[in-house]
Scaffold this motif. Structure first.
Motif, PDB file in Angstrom:
ATOM      1  N   ASN A 101      -7.069   8.245   3.923  1.00 42.47           N
ATOM      2  CA  ASN A 101      -6.123   7.795   3.440  1.00 42.47           C
ATOM      3  C   ASN A 101      -5.008   6.578   5.544  1.00 42.47           C
ATOM      4  O   ASN A 101      -4.992   5.868   4.560  1.00 42.47           O
ATOM      5  N   ALA A 102      -5.203   7.328   5.754  1.00 44.12           N
ATOM      6  CA  ALA A 102      -5.104   7.056   7.513  1.00 44.12           C
ATOM      7  C   ALA A 102      -6.076   6.142   7.077  1.00 44.12           C
ATOM      8  O   ALA A 102      -5.531   5.550   7.819  1.00 44.12           O
ATOM      9  N   ARG A 105      -4.751   3.102   6.217  1.00 40.51           N
ATOM     10  CA  ARG A 105      -3.010   2.676   6.200  1.00 40.51           C
ATOM     11  C   ARG A 105      -3.133   1.618   7.913  1.00 40.51           C
ATOM     12  O   ARG A 105      -2.931   0.227   7.863  1.00 40.51           O
ATOM     13  N   GLN A 108      -4.458  -1.843   7.466  1.00 37.85           N
ATOM     14  CA  GLN A 108      -3.481  -2.749   7.004  1.00 37.85           C
ATOM     15  C   GLN A 108      -2.536  -2.793   8.487  1.00 37.85           C
ATOM     16  O   GLN A 108      -1.793  -4.290   7.635  1.00 37.85           O
ATOM     17  N   GLN A 109      -2.529  -2.089   8.286  1.00 40.76           N
ATOM     18  CA  GLN A 109      -1.563  -2.304   9.744  1.00 40.76           C
ATOM     19  C   GLN A 109      -1.838  -2.756  10.721  1.00 40.76           C
ATOM     20  O   GLN A 109      -1.073  -3.353  11.973  1.00 40.76           O
TER      21      GLN A 109
END
Length: 110
Positions: A101-102, A105, A108-109
C-alpha cells in the motif's frame, strides 16, 4: 590489505543476507534458548521450513530465527503452537500488505 576478490564478496553477501541458512538446528536452538524439538514443531506446523544441508540437516536463516523467537514469545505467554503460528503468518501478511500500500501511494503521488 589485499583487495577483495569474488570469494570475499560472496562471503560478505552471505553474512548480510537474512535468508542465508547459516545456523544448524543445535546452534539455532542455543541462540533461541529452546530445544531442537521446539524448532521441529515449528517446521511441522509449517511456520518455518528450514533448508537442508547436503547431508539432510536442517539449516536456519536469521529471518527464520526471528520468526521462531516470536513464536516462542507467544507460546510462552500461553498461546497454543498452532494459534501462535497462525498469528505470526497473519502479522507477516499484514506487514506485506502495508508495504505494498505504501509503495502504491508513493507511485500515485510521485
Amino acid at each position: 590489505m589485499a583487495p577483495e576478490g569474488p570469494e570475499q564478496q560472496s562471503v560478505e553477501r552471505k553474512l548480510e543476507d537474512d535468508d542465508y541458512p547459516a545456523y544448524s538446528m543445535g546452534r539455532a536452538a542455543e541462540i533461541l534458548g529452546t530445544t531442537p524439538g521446539f524448532l521441529r514443531s515449528l517446521d511441522k506446523a509449517k511456520l518455518i521450513t528450514p533448508l537442508r544441508s547436503p547431508g539432510g540437516h536442517r539449516r536456519y536463516s536469521r529471518y527464520q530465527l526471528r520468526i521462531a523467537a516470536r513464536a516462542r514469545e507467544l507460546i510462552d505467554a500461553g498461546t497454543p503452537v498452532e494459534a501462535a503460528c497462525r498469528i505470526i503468518i497473519l502479522e507477516d501478511q499484514l506487514e506485506e500488505a502495508k508495504r505494498i500500500n505504501a509503495e502504491m501511494r508513493a507511485r500515485q503521488q510521485g
